[in-house]
Design a protein around this motif. Structure first.
Motif, PDB file in Angstrom:
ATOM      1  N   UNK A 181       0.847  -1.190   0.000  1.00  0.00           N
ATOM      2  CA  UNK A 181       0.000   0.000   0.000  1.00  0.00           C
ATOM      3  C   UNK A 181       0.884   1.242   0.000  1.00  0.00           C
ATOM      4  N   UNK A 182       1.950   1.209   0.788  1.00  0.00           N
ATOM      5  CA  UNK A 182       2.876   2.339   0.864  1.00  0.00           C
ATOM      6  C   UNK A 182       3.986   2.146  -0.165  1.00  0.00           C
ATOM      7  N   UNK A 183       4.099   3.090  -1.083  1.00  0.00           N
ATOM      8  CA  UNK A 183       5.091   2.990  -2.155  1.00  0.00           C
ATOM      9  C   UNK A 183       6.218   3.976  -1.894  1.00  0.00           C
ATOM     10  N   UNK A 184       7.444   3.476  -1.872  1.00  0.00           N
ATOM     11  CA  UNK A 184       8.607   4.339  -1.717  1.00  0.00           C
ATOM     12  C   UNK A 184       9.592   4.052  -2.840  1.00  0.00           C
ATOM     13  N   UNK A 185      10.799   4.606  -2.761  1.00  0.00           N
ATOM     14  CA  UNK A 185      11.779   4.451  -3.841  1.00  0.00           C
ATOM     15  C   UNK A 185      12.276   3.015  -3.988  1.00  0.00           C
ATOM     16  N   UNK A 186      12.097   2.178  -2.974  1.00  0.00           N
ATOM     17  CA  UNK A 186      12.563   0.794  -3.038  1.00  0.00           C
ATOM     18  C   UNK A 186      11.486  -0.179  -3.493  1.00  0.00           C
ATOM     19  N   UNK A 187      10.260   0.293  -3.672  1.00  0.00           N
ATOM     20  CA  UNK A 187       9.161  -0.557  -4.112  1.00  0.00           C
ATOM     21  C   UNK A 187       9.326  -0.892  -5.589  1.00  0.00           C
ATOM     22  N   UNK A 188       9.192  -2.165  -5.933  1.00  0.00           N
ATOM     23  CA  UNK A 188       9.225  -2.573  -7.334  1.00  0.00           C
ATOM     24  C   UNK A 188       7.770  -2.712  -7.783  1.00  0.00           C
ATOM     25  N   UNK A 189       7.389  -1.879  -8.723  1.00  0.00           N
ATOM     26  CA  UNK A 189       6.023  -1.863  -9.233  1.00  0.00           C
ATOM     27  C   UNK A 189       5.905  -2.792 -10.434  1.00  0.00           C
ATOM     28  N   UNK A 190       4.678  -3.113 -10.811  1.00  0.00           N
ATOM     29  CA  UNK A 190       4.436  -4.051 -11.904  1.00  0.00           C
ATOM     30  C   UNK A 190       3.604  -3.415 -13.005  1.00  0.00           C
ATOM     31  N   UNK A 191       3.242  -4.217 -13.991  1.00  0.00           N
ATOM     32  CA  UNK A 191       2.535  -3.748 -15.185  1.00  0.00           C
ATOM     33  C   UNK A 191       1.311  -2.887 -14.877  1.00  0.00           C
ATOM     34  N   UNK A 192       0.433  -3.363 -14.006  1.00  0.00           N
ATOM     35  CA  UNK A 192      -0.811  -2.649 -13.732  1.00  0.00           C
ATOM     36  C   UNK A 192      -0.602  -1.369 -12.927  1.00  0.00           C
ATOM     37  N   UNK A 193       0.598  -1.175 -12.382  1.00  0.00           N
ATOM     38  CA  UNK A 193       0.901   0.034 -11.622  1.00  0.00           C
ATOM     39  C   UNK A 193       1.382   1.178 -12.506  1.00  0.00           C
ATOM     40  N   UNK A 194       1.662   0.900 -13.762  1.00  0.00           N
ATOM     41  CA  UNK A 194       2.176   1.913 -14.692  1.00  0.00           C
ATOM     42  C   UNK A 194       1.007   2.731 -15.232  1.00  0.00           C
ATOM     43  N   UNK A 195       0.844   3.931 -14.704  1.00  0.00           N
ATOM     44  CA  UNK A 195      -0.288   4.782 -15.064  1.00  0.00           C
ATOM     45  C   UNK A 195       0.148   5.980 -15.889  1.00  0.00           C
ATOM     46  N   UNK A 196       0.937   5.742 -16.893  1.00  0.00           N
ATOM     47  CA  UNK A 196       1.414   6.798 -17.772  1.00  0.00           C
ATOM     48  C   UNK A 196       0.996   6.483 -19.194  1.00  0.00           C
ATOM     49  N   UNK A 197       0.853   7.514 -20.005  1.00  0.00           N
ATOM     50  CA  UNK A 197       0.615   7.323 -21.425  1.00  0.00           C
ATOM     51  C   UNK A 197       1.838   7.838 -22.170  1.00  0.00           C
ATOM     52  N   UNK A 198       2.280   7.044 -23.137  1.00  0.00           N
ATOM     53  CA  UNK A 198       3.438   7.414 -23.934  1.00  0.00           C
ATOM     54  C   UNK A 198       2.984   7.636 -25.365  1.00  0.00           C
ATOM     55  N   UNK A 199       3.362   8.747 -25.935  1.00  0.00           N
ATOM     56  CA  UNK A 199       3.029   9.059 -27.321  1.00  0.00           C
ATOM     57  C   UNK A 199       4.306   9.002 -28.137  1.00  0.00           C
ATOM     58  N   UNK A 200       4.322   8.135 -29.129  1.00  0.00           N
ATOM     59  CA  UNK A 200       5.510   7.938 -29.957  1.00  0.00           C
ATOM     60  C   UNK A 200       5.212   8.344 -31.386  1.00  0.00           C
ATOM     61  N   UNK A 201       6.240   8.746 -32.082  1.00  0.00           N
ATOM     62  CA  UNK A 201       6.117   9.038 -33.496  1.00  0.00           C
ATOM     63  C   UNK A 201       5.755   7.755 -34.241  1.00  0.00           C
ATOM     64  N   UNK A 202       4.908   7.813 -35.242  1.00  0.00           N
ATOM     65  CA  UNK A 202       4.514   6.612 -35.988  1.00  0.00           C
ATOM     66  C   UNK A 202       5.709   5.832 -36.540  1.00  0.00           C
ATOM     67  N   UNK A 203       6.765   6.516 -36.926  1.00  0.00           N
ATOM     68  CA  UNK A 203       7.930   5.831 -37.505  1.00  0.00           C
ATOM     69  C   UNK A 203       8.716   5.051 -36.446  1.00  0.00           C
ATOM     70  N   UNK A 204       8.501   5.345 -35.165  1.00  0.00           N
ATOM     71  CA  UNK A 204       9.214   4.653 -34.101  1.00  0.00           C
ATOM     72  C   UNK A 204       8.616   3.288 -33.847  1.00  0.00           C
TER      73      UNK A 204
END
Length: 97
Positions: free
Chosen positions: A74-97
């Motif tokens: 529940x408590x997340x600090x710098x030593x916590x290893x997060x997993x796939x479902x914890x990644x709440x970011x959106x990345x926008x890439x160029x179509x050629x990438x």
């Protein structure tokens, strides 16, 4: 070449992965070596992304699967290893990438 084959021994990481693979670090922390099953390859050498002067405030162990892949803590600090479902970011890439 000197990082892995130099005079200093590789350091084994204390906890192996769930797959049973063993991980080693080069003495200068630049490279990580992971053992694999015989049917895959003998081993793989990867650049260590954590060998940086930048402050790392989040770490993720991404598997590309959502099954059972969220942090239990529940408590997340710098030593916590997060997993796939914890990644709440959106990345926008160029179509050629």
């Amino acid at each position: 070449m000197m990082s892995i084959c130099g005079n200093d021994a590789l350091r084994e990481l204390s906890s192996p992965g769930k797959s049973g693979s063993v991980f080693f670090l080069s003495q200068d922390d630049r490279f990580m070596i992971k053992t694999l099953r015989k049917s895959e390859f003998r081993f793989v050498v990867m650049g260590n992304m954590f060998c940086t002067e930048l402050r790392i405030h989040r770490r993720y162990d991404l598997k590309g699967s959502s099954l059972g892949h969220s942090a239990d803590k529940v408590e997340i600090d710098e030593n916590t290893i997060l997993n796939d479902l914890d990644l709440n970011y959106q990345y926008y890439l160029e179509p050629s990438w």
